[in-house]
Scaffold this motif. Sequence first.
Motif, short mmCIF file in Angstrom:
data_model
loop_
_atom_site.label_atom_id
_atom_site.label_comp_id
_atom_site.label_asym_id
_atom_site.label_seq_id
_atom_site.Cartn_x
_atom_site.Cartn_y
_atom_site.Cartn_z
N HIS A 245 0.84 -1.21 0.00
CA HIS A 245 0.00 0.00 0.00
C HIS A 245 0.87 1.25 0.00
N GLN A 246 2.01 1.18 0.66
CA GLN A 246 2.94 2.32 0.65
C GLN A 246 3.40 2.61 -0.77
N VAL A 247 3.69 1.56 -1.55
CA VAL A 247 4.05 1.74 -2.95
C VAL A 247 2.89 2.37 -3.72
N PHE A 248 1.69 1.87 -3.47
CA PHE A 248 0.50 2.38 -4.14
C PHE A 248 0.26 3.86 -3.85
N ALA A 249 0.46 4.26 -2.59
CA ALA A 249 0.05 5.59 -2.15
C ALA A 249 1.15 6.64 -2.17
N ASP A 250 2.40 6.24 -2.38
CA ASP A 250 3.50 7.20 -2.30
C ASP A 250 3.35 8.27 -3.38
N PRO A 251 3.34 9.55 -2.98
CA PRO A 251 3.15 10.63 -3.97
C PRO A 251 4.23 10.68 -5.03
N ARG A 252 5.42 10.17 -4.74
CA ARG A 252 6.48 10.15 -5.75
C ARG A 252 6.15 9.23 -6.91
N LEU A 253 5.19 8.34 -6.69
CA LEU A 253 4.83 7.35 -7.70
C LEU A 253 3.43 7.58 -8.26
N ASP A 254 2.86 8.75 -8.01
CA ASP A 254 1.50 9.05 -8.45
C ASP A 254 1.31 8.87 -9.95
N GLY A 255 2.29 9.28 -10.74
CA GLY A 255 2.14 9.23 -12.19
C GLY A 255 2.45 7.89 -12.80
N VAL A 256 2.85 6.93 -11.99
CA VAL A 256 3.24 5.61 -12.49
C VAL A 256 2.02 4.69 -12.53
N VAL A 257 1.80 4.03 -13.65
CA VAL A 257 0.68 3.09 -13.77
C VAL A 257 0.99 1.84 -12.96
N LYS A 258 0.06 1.44 -12.09
CA LYS A 258 0.26 0.27 -11.23
C LYS A 258 -0.69 -0.84 -11.65
N ILE A 259 -0.12 -2.03 -11.83
CA ILE A 259 -0.87 -3.16 -12.38
C ILE A 259 -0.76 -4.35 -11.43
N LEU A 260 -1.91 -4.94 -11.09
CA LEU A 260 -1.94 -6.17 -10.29
C LEU A 260 -1.82 -7.38 -11.19
N GLU A 261 -0.95 -8.31 -10.78
CA GLU A 261 -0.82 -9.60 -11.47
C GLU A 261 -0.95 -10.73 -10.44
N THR A 262 -1.82 -10.54 -9.49
CA THR A 262 -1.97 -11.50 -8.39
C THR A 262 -2.76 -12.73 -8.84
N PRO A 263 -2.61 -13.85 -8.12
CA PRO A 263 -3.25 -15.10 -8.57
C PRO A 263 -4.77 -15.06 -8.45
N TYR A 264 -5.42 -15.77 -9.35
CA TYR A 264 -6.86 -16.01 -9.21
C TYR A 264 -7.12 -16.84 -7.96
N VAL A 265 -8.30 -16.69 -7.37
CA VAL A 265 -8.70 -17.47 -6.20
C VAL A 265 -9.82 -18.42 -6.65
N ASP A 266 -9.50 -19.70 -6.70
CA ASP A 266 -10.48 -20.70 -7.19
C ASP A 266 -11.13 -20.26 -8.49
N ASP A 267 -10.29 -19.87 -9.43
CA ASP A 267 -10.72 -19.47 -10.78
C ASP A 267 -11.48 -18.15 -10.83
N HIS A 268 -11.43 -17.37 -9.75
CA HIS A 268 -12.09 -16.05 -9.73
C HIS A 268 -11.03 -14.96 -9.61
N ALA A 269 -11.19 -13.90 -10.42
CA ALA A 269 -10.26 -12.78 -10.37
C ALA A 269 -10.41 -12.01 -9.06
N PRO A 270 -9.33 -11.71 -8.37
CA PRO A 270 -9.40 -10.98 -7.10
C PRO A 270 -9.29 -9.47 -7.25
N TYR A 271 -9.15 -8.99 -8.49
CA TYR A 271 -8.66 -7.62 -8.70
C TYR A 271 -9.59 -6.54 -8.16
N GLY A 272 -10.90 -6.69 -8.34
CA GLY A 272 -11.81 -5.67 -7.83
C GLY A 272 -11.70 -5.51 -6.33
#
Length: 295
Positions: A245-272
């Motif tokens: 979350h620190q990486v997500f919220a750090d103002p120095r990284l505001d302009g950087v696009v952040k992408i989740l590549e985390t595993p599915y949970v029992d074939d369901h996307a966790p991203y939302g």
Amino acid sequence: MNKIGCHVSMKAPEYFVGAVKEALSYNANALMIYTGPPQNTLRKPVDQLRIEEAQTLLKEHGIPLENVIVHAPYIINLGNVQNPDTFELGVRFLKQELARTAAMGARYLVLHPGSSVKASAEDGLAKIIEGLNQALDQDEHNVFICLETMAGKGSELGWNFEQLRQLREGVVKKERIAFCLDTCHIHDAGYPVAELDTVLKQWDEVIGLSLLKVIHLNDSKNTRGARKDRHANLGQGEIGFDALHQVFADPRLDGVVKILETPYVDDHAPYGLEIEMLRDGVFDPHKLDCLKAEK
């Protein structure tokens, strides 16, 4: 607003517009796609990808095209010194991916630098530089190749910041080279993600923060320095939610696009659900339980 999204699929019949719809279903304002299967070179012609519809949908939701990230396929290995066919395939296909990325209106093409296989790291790095120079030589597209930080498993190259700097310094059109930082990968390579100030200071001194265009925001199943590369869901790995979350919220990284590549949970996307936790700044260890199949 922080630029946060995830890896989404691009498949028939909706292709690019379907990928945008999937990202919107997670309340994301960014997305990452492969232009075809990442394990092979099979690609549909760009005129079948429903690009204009996707661009219209993005505009309707206030999502700029620079928030669309394209990931190059895994089969590209510019570091292969032993097999000329593998190297030539990588260069040829990278050129095609640059053109496809430009046709979609995207700006950033993420690329795994490559592996030296049985050659030395220095020989592998030199080969990657050769391949990048060949791919960019006649290319006039307005697309950045974003070299990704790697975990260092096997003979992977680009697992430390110094190697990444060396690659960019060797490229003639270095203005076309930028970078993607993967939190799982740098953790597995030995960098302390929880000590963000230290990591960003080192990155800035070695590479430069202005060249960081994409972050893959992933937890890791491995202890720091394991050199393995196994992604975990946010807060369920060795990095932990607070550090991510620190990486997500750090103002120095505001302009950087952040992408989740985390595993599915029992074939369901966790991203939302993970995007919701990031925006709320609160970790709920049971948040993803609703995705688990009843046993």
